[in-house]
Each structure stands twice: as structure tokens, then as C-alpha cells.
Design a protein around this motif. Structure first.
Motif, PDB file in Angstrom:
ATOM      1  N   ASP A 208       0.823  -1.221   0.000  1.00  0.00           N
ATOM      2  CA  ASP A 208       0.000   0.000   0.000  1.00  0.00           C
ATOM      3  C   ASP A 208       0.854   1.266   0.000  1.00  0.00           C
ATOM      4  O   ASP A 208       0.511   2.272   0.634  1.00  0.00           O
ATOM      5  N   ASN A 242      -3.691  -9.070  -7.290  1.00  0.00           N
ATOM      6  CA  ASN A 242      -4.595  -8.018  -7.744  1.00  0.00           C
ATOM      7  C   ASN A 242      -5.886  -8.033  -6.932  1.00  0.00           C
ATOM      8  O   ASN A 242      -6.511  -9.079  -6.748  1.00  0.00           O
ATOM      9  N   GLY A 243      -6.293  -6.857  -6.454  1.00  0.00           N
ATOM     10  CA  GLY A 243      -7.572  -6.726  -5.756  1.00  0.00           C
ATOM     11  C   GLY A 243      -7.702  -7.649  -4.553  1.00  0.00           C
ATOM     12  O   GLY A 243      -6.806  -7.742  -3.721  1.00  0.00           O
ATOM     13  N   TRP A 244      -8.829  -8.362  -4.466  1.00  0.00           N
ATOM     14  CA  TRP A 244      -9.122  -9.208  -3.314  1.00  0.00           C
ATOM     15  C   TRP A 244      -8.185 -10.417  -3.228  1.00  0.00           C
ATOM     16  O   TRP A 244      -8.027 -11.018  -2.166  1.00  0.00           O
ATOM     17  N   ARG A 245      -7.552 -10.755  -4.359  1.00  0.00           N
ATOM     18  CA  ARG A 245      -6.701 -11.950  -4.374  1.00  0.00           C
ATOM     19  C   ARG A 245      -5.550 -11.859  -3.374  1.00  0.00           C
ATOM     20  O   ARG A 245      -5.121 -12.866  -2.807  1.00  0.00           O
ATOM     21  N   LYS A 246      -5.029 -10.643  -3.159  1.00  0.00           N
ATOM     22  CA  LYS A 246      -3.896 -10.533  -2.249  1.00  0.00           C
ATOM     23  C   LYS A 246      -4.301 -10.907  -0.824  1.00  0.00           C
ATOM     24  O   LYS A 246      -3.513 -11.466  -0.070  1.00  0.00           O
ATOM     25  N   TYR A 247      -5.559 -10.596  -0.470  1.00  0.00           N
ATOM     26  CA  TYR A 247      -6.011 -10.943   0.876  1.00  0.00           C
ATOM     27  C   TYR A 247      -6.172 -12.452   1.026  1.00  0.00           C
ATOM     28  O   TYR A 247      -5.846 -13.024   2.067  1.00  0.00           O
ATOM     29  N   ALA A 248      -6.660 -13.102  -0.036  1.00  0.00           N
ATOM     30  CA  ALA A 248      -6.811 -14.558   0.002  1.00  0.00           C
ATOM     31  C   ALA A 248      -5.443 -15.233   0.094  1.00  0.00           C
ATOM     32  O   ALA A 248      -5.240 -16.176   0.871  1.00  0.00           O
ATOM     33  N   THR A 249      -4.477 -14.732  -0.682  1.00  0.00           N
ATOM     34  CA  THR A 249      -3.127 -15.302  -0.679  1.00  0.00           C
ATOM     35  C   THR A 249      -2.473 -15.154   0.684  1.00  0.00           C
ATOM     36  O   THR A 249      -1.899 -16.101   1.232  1.00  0.00           O
TER      37      THR A 249
END
Length: 266
Positions: A208, A242-249
Motif C-alpha cells: 500500500d 490483484n484486488g481481493w486476491r492478495k487478501y486470500a493469498t
């Protein structure tokens, strides 16, 4: 050809971008450095530095990122039947210049202390457990353990953190100036110099810090938009971060570490 890597690893991203840009087929093995998989004895025997990535072609093993990319360049050139399989001098100079910045210290300094210290403790316990399982590798594991403590010391040193930030700022300012007259880092064609830089920008975005380090530089911001549209970026980095994927990873890895810590399964 085999590549041992992980999406979190900056150098892994660089090599995978090179593989995708060159259209070279390979077998992928994920080795998560946050969960301590890079400390497994089988991997450690192949690479006592326990750093990613590791490239293997038969009995030929390459550990250095730029050397791997040079090797891939030669493979691509031979396959295409084109002559000299070497980088131009400017490309190689940029590759080395970009690699000189230590992303590890900078990244760790921007992770919340409680999570960073939790993972650091977990990895130290992993090293101690592997040391007990493989006494013949004890000295190598001990060296990695010492490196972990040294990193923690650096993170407490404001001067070391300032130097890391200043180095990054100088690098990005130089890239910004270069992009005044070219589309990419080493000219008007995407090159392996860009392969080295793009993961740096992706790391800043993940932390960020895009507004402070990328958007504040006009040419770099435009470049960032362009390189993110490349298929190689979407496959190597975008699909994970990208986007929400980083939180899942990140959540998947964090939960693994939490559960293993609670169960004391290192």
C-alpha cells in the motif's frame, strides 16, 4: 526444467516473468518461505542458502537470479535460431542496479510488528526442528538462524532503514528520469531490465505504498499501468495479488502459520 519458487518471492517473480516472456515451458514447484518450506532438508541440501528461486535443468542447478535469466535468454535465442544470446550492456547494467536494492529489509519494516515477530519466531522454531532432524546440516541451519537474528537487529536500526528507503528513492528517481525518453527501462522495447523492476513496483503496491513511490512519479505511474497489462504480469503476479486476491493469498499463509504454531508442528 524445474523452478522452485513462490509468489511472495521478488526474485521468483523475476524469473517467472522471464520464463513467460520467453515462452519457455517448465515444471513449477511452490516453496513457501513464510511457512518454512524452504527449510525442508531436501530443499536445503540442494540450496543451503535457502533462498528462492532455484532453477534446475537436469543436474545443472542455478541459484543466482540474473544468472538464471541469462541462461533462459540463451535457451530462447537457441530455440529461435537467432545469433548472439547475450544482453545489451545497458540492460545488464540496469538489471544489476535494480538488484542492488535490498527489498527484504524494506518489506519487513512495513509489516506490522506483531505479525512480523510472530512469523519470525515460527521460522526460528522451524529451523531448530530441522536442525534436530538433520544433524549433518546443523551448521548450515545455525548460519540461517544467525541471519534471522541479524535481520531483527537491522530492523531496530533507524539508520539501516533510512539507507534502505533512500536507496529505493534514488533508484526510482533514476528510472523516472530514464522514462522521460523511452517506453521501458532500457529502451523502447520490454527487456529483462523491466523483468527486474516490475516486481519492485508490485511489492510497493502490495505494501500500500503505491501513492508515495509510484503515483508521485508521472512517468513511472504511466509505465506501471502499461506493464500491468502484459500477459506475463497477469499470470505471475496479478493472479495472486490483484484486488481481493492478495487478501486470500496472505490469509491462507497466515492461517497455516497460526495453526502450526498452536499445534507446535514445525
Amino acid at each position: 526444467m524445474q523452478l522452485y519458487h513462490h509468489p511472495y518471492s521478488l526474485d521468483s517473480q523475476r524469473v517467472r516473468l522471464a520464463l513467460e516472456e520467453k515462452g519457455i515451458d517448465y515444471t513449477s514447484y511452490h516453496v513457501n518461505p513464510i511457512t518454512g518450506k524452504h527449510m525442508d532438508s531436501s530443499f536445503f541440501r540442494m540450496n543451503p542458502n535457502a533462498k528462492l528461486p532455484v532453477f534446475r535443468n537436469g543436474s545443472h542447478i542455478i541459484l543466482d537470479t540474473i544468472e538464471i535469466i541469462e541462461y533462459l535468454e540463451r535457451i530462447a535465442e537457441v530455440s529461435s535460431g537467432v545469433g548472439d544470446a547475450t544482453f545489451g550492456r545497458e540492460v545488464l547494467e540496469w538489471m544489476r542496479k535494480i538488484r542492488e536494492w535490498d527489498s527484504k529489509l524494506f518489506t519487513l519494516a512495513h509489516i506490522p510488528d506483531n505479525r512480523r515477530l510472530y512469523v519470525s519466531k515460527f521460522l526460528r522454531m522451524v529451523m531448530i526442528a530441522r536442525m534436530a532432524e538433520s544433524p549433518d546440516l546443523a551448521s548450515a541451519y545455525h548460519r540461517k538462524l544467525r541471519e534471522a537474528y541479524d535481520t531483527e537487529d537491522k530492523l531496530k536500526d533507524p539508520e539501516a532503514l533510512r539507507r534502505s528507503k533512500d536507496h529505493l528513492v534514488r533508484l526510482l528517481d533514476e528510472v523516472e528520469t530514464k522514462l522521460e525518453g523511452t517506453n521501458y527501462v532500457a529502451g523502447n522495447e520490454f527487456s529483462m531490465a523491466d523483468v527486474m523492476l516490475v516486481p519492485v513496483l508490485a511489492r510497493l503496491s502490495l505494501l500500500d505504498l503505491e501513492e508515495e513511490y509510484i503515483s508521485s512519479r508521472k512517468n513511472l505511474a504511466e509505465y506501471w499501468v502499461v506493464v500491468r497489462s502484459r500477459p506475463s504480469y497477469k499470470k505471475v503476479i496479478g493472479r495472486y495479488f490483484n484486488g481481493w486476491r492478495k487478501y486470500a493469498t496472505l490469509l491462507k499463509t497466515w492461517m497455516f502459520v497460526r495453526v502450526r504454531s498452536l499445534l507446535r508442528k514445525y
